[in-house]
Design an enzyme around this catalytic site. Structure first.
Site, PDB file in Angstrom:
ATOM      1  N   HIS A   1      -0.904  -9.796   8.095  1.00 12.03           N
ATOM      2  CA  HIS A   1      -0.587  -8.615   7.961  1.00 12.03           C
ATOM      3  C   HIS A   1      -1.117  -7.914   9.494  1.00 12.03           C
ATOM      4  O   HIS A   1      -1.918  -8.241  10.175  1.00 12.03           O
ATOM      5  CB  HIS A   1      -1.565  -8.049   6.921  1.00 12.03           C
ATOM      6  CG  HIS A   1      -1.287  -6.515   6.740  1.00 12.03           C
ATOM      7  ND1 HIS A   1      -0.079  -5.774   6.390  1.00 12.03           N
ATOM      8  CD2 HIS A   1      -2.067  -5.554   7.091  1.00 12.03           C
ATOM      9  CE1 HIS A   1      -0.380  -4.551   6.385  1.00 12.03           C
ATOM     10  NE2 HIS A   1      -1.484  -4.130   6.728  1.00 12.03           N
TER      11      HIS A   1
ATOM     12  N   ASN B   1      -1.376   2.285   8.938  1.00 10.82           N
ATOM     13  CA  ASN B   1      -1.085   0.947   8.095  1.00 10.82           C
ATOM     14  C   ASN B   1      -0.159   1.193   7.097  1.00 10.82           C
ATOM     15  O   ASN B   1      -0.208   2.286   6.280  1.00 10.82           O
ATOM     16  CB  ASN B   1      -2.733   0.647   7.567  1.00 10.82           C
ATOM     17  CG  ASN B   1      -2.543  -0.694   6.970  1.00 10.82           C
ATOM     18  OD1 ASN B   1      -1.405  -1.224   6.546  1.00 10.82           O
ATOM     19  ND2 ASN B   1      -3.815  -1.158   6.813  1.00 10.82           N
TER      20      ASN B   1
ATOM     21  N   CYS C   1       5.522  -6.256   7.192  1.00 12.53           N
ATOM     22  CA  CYS C   1       4.531  -5.694   7.922  1.00 12.53           C
ATOM     23  C   CYS C   1       4.490  -5.569   9.511  1.00 12.53           C
ATOM     24  O   CYS C   1       4.190  -4.543  10.084  1.00 12.53           O
ATOM     25  CB  CYS C   1       3.232  -5.926   7.372  1.00 12.53           C
ATOM     26  SG  CYS C   1       2.982  -7.858   7.668  1.00 12.53           S
TER      27      CYS C   1
END
Length: 355
Positions: free
Chosen positions: A119, A134, A14
């Site tokens: 994250h 995202n 991520c």
């Protein structure tokens, strides 16, 4: 929307997706970020060695895993910050006292990096509109100016750390295009896991529907149902017929018992024959029918006269007693025969119902 660069989640990379979505291109790879993490680890080791390579703290530091990366693909904020410095960008904590004193409206910024646990994701302004980039989403999510402040406040309530990206971002096609036009989003993107679950559910429903339609189109479906119905009706009729036969048999038994009782009362006390075995009943029936056949043959012979004087001389009381005994024997045979027939019918009915 097609012009916006949006990397979707792969493994735990991520941090890589966050940086590339921020810069709107494939600027960093896992190998490059790992190299930055190793450089940071070496700098930390050198600082710890200043206290002595034989110290307990230094040996403990060497035994611990890296705090800047792990095997899953996670990278620390230090790695992300150093990667952005290559492009002249700086990170400032959004809710720090220093930034809050500046009283800058979020819509006047250019981008944010958000972190919760392991994250990372980017919120960036492209053209004149804000987008949530995202990597866990199936696509970019449009955020209005009025909703931006509420969105950031909600993230803070959920425990996110928010960083403001300061500096000039590289030029990108999406930013240039969205300076001239505004996009409208009819449907918000879903989370990748939610989308996969939805697709699997739709696929399962489609497969079930196809099986139902194939079964409905098959020639044997309704025939099987009709056969089952006919079998059920036949069994029901059979049970009703057997119940009717049982009722008729009971009535015949009752009438037979009544007639036997009247004959017994007139001549002699009733004797029970229900304890006779099947073999004894068979022998009595054979004797009874042989006697009837013999009497019929005697009556058919020429010159045969049936006068009382030809019979053995007995008293009237003895004659009545003999006739009553014969009557009782015949009635007992009939009643026992009917009883055995009833028990046989009951056994057959029970066996049929068990099937």
């Amino acid at each position: 929307m097609e012009s916006i660069f949006h990397e979707k989640q792969e493994g735990s990379l991520c941090a890589q997706h966050c940086l590339n979505n921020l810069l709107q291109g494939e600027y960093f790879s896992p190998v490059e970020l790992s190299s930055i993490a190793h450089q940071l680890d070496e700098e930390e080791r050198l600082r710890m060695a200043e206290g002595g390579v034989t110290s307990e703290d230094y040996r403990t530091f060497l035994q611990q895993p890296s705090g800047n990366m792990d095997d899953s693909g996670f990278f620390s904020i230090q790695v992300i910050s150093n990667a952005l410095k290559v492009w002249g960008l700086e990170l400032i904590l959004f809710n720090s006292p220093e930034y809050q004193r500046l009283r800058i409206d979020p819509i006047n910024e250019r981008s944010f990096i958000c972190n919760y646990k392991e994250h990372w994701f980017t919120v960036r302004k492209l053209g004149k509109q804000w987008f949530n980039l995202n990597s866990l989403l199936t696509g970019p999510e449009l955020i209005s100016d009025t909703y931006l402040a509420l969105f950031l406040a909600q993230l803070q309530q959920e425990g996110y750390s928010i960083f403001v990206v300061k500096g000039d971002l590289p030029d990108c096609e999406a930013d240039q295009l969205l300076q001239m036009i505004k996009v409208q989003q009819m449907h918000r993107p879903k989370l990748i896991g939610e989308e996969l679950a939805h697709l699997k559910e739709q696929s399962a429903l489609k497969a079930d529907l196809e099986r139902v339609l194939e079964a409905a189109d098959g020639p044997g479906m309704f025939d099987d149902d009709e056969d089952d119905l006919q079998r059920a009706l036949a069994m029901s009729r059979q049970e009703i017929d057997m119940e009717d036969e049982e009722a008729d048999l009971r009535r015949a038994i009752q009438l037979s018992m009544q007639g036997s009782s009247r004959g017994m009362c007139e001549d002699s006390p009733q004797t029970s024959s229900t304890d006779l075995s099947s073999e004894e009943l068979r022998k009595r029936r054979e004797a009874y029918f042989e006697k009837q056949q013999h009497q019929q043959q005697e009556a058919d012979r020429p010159g045969y006269l049936s006068y009382p004087c030809e019979r053995p001389t007995t008293s009237s009381g003895g004659l009545r007693s003999n006739q009553a005994g014969n009557a009782m024997s015949e009635e007992d045979v009939l009643r026992a025969t009917v009883t055995v027939s009833l028990e046989t019918a009951k056994d057959s009915l029970k066996a049929e119902r068990k099937k």
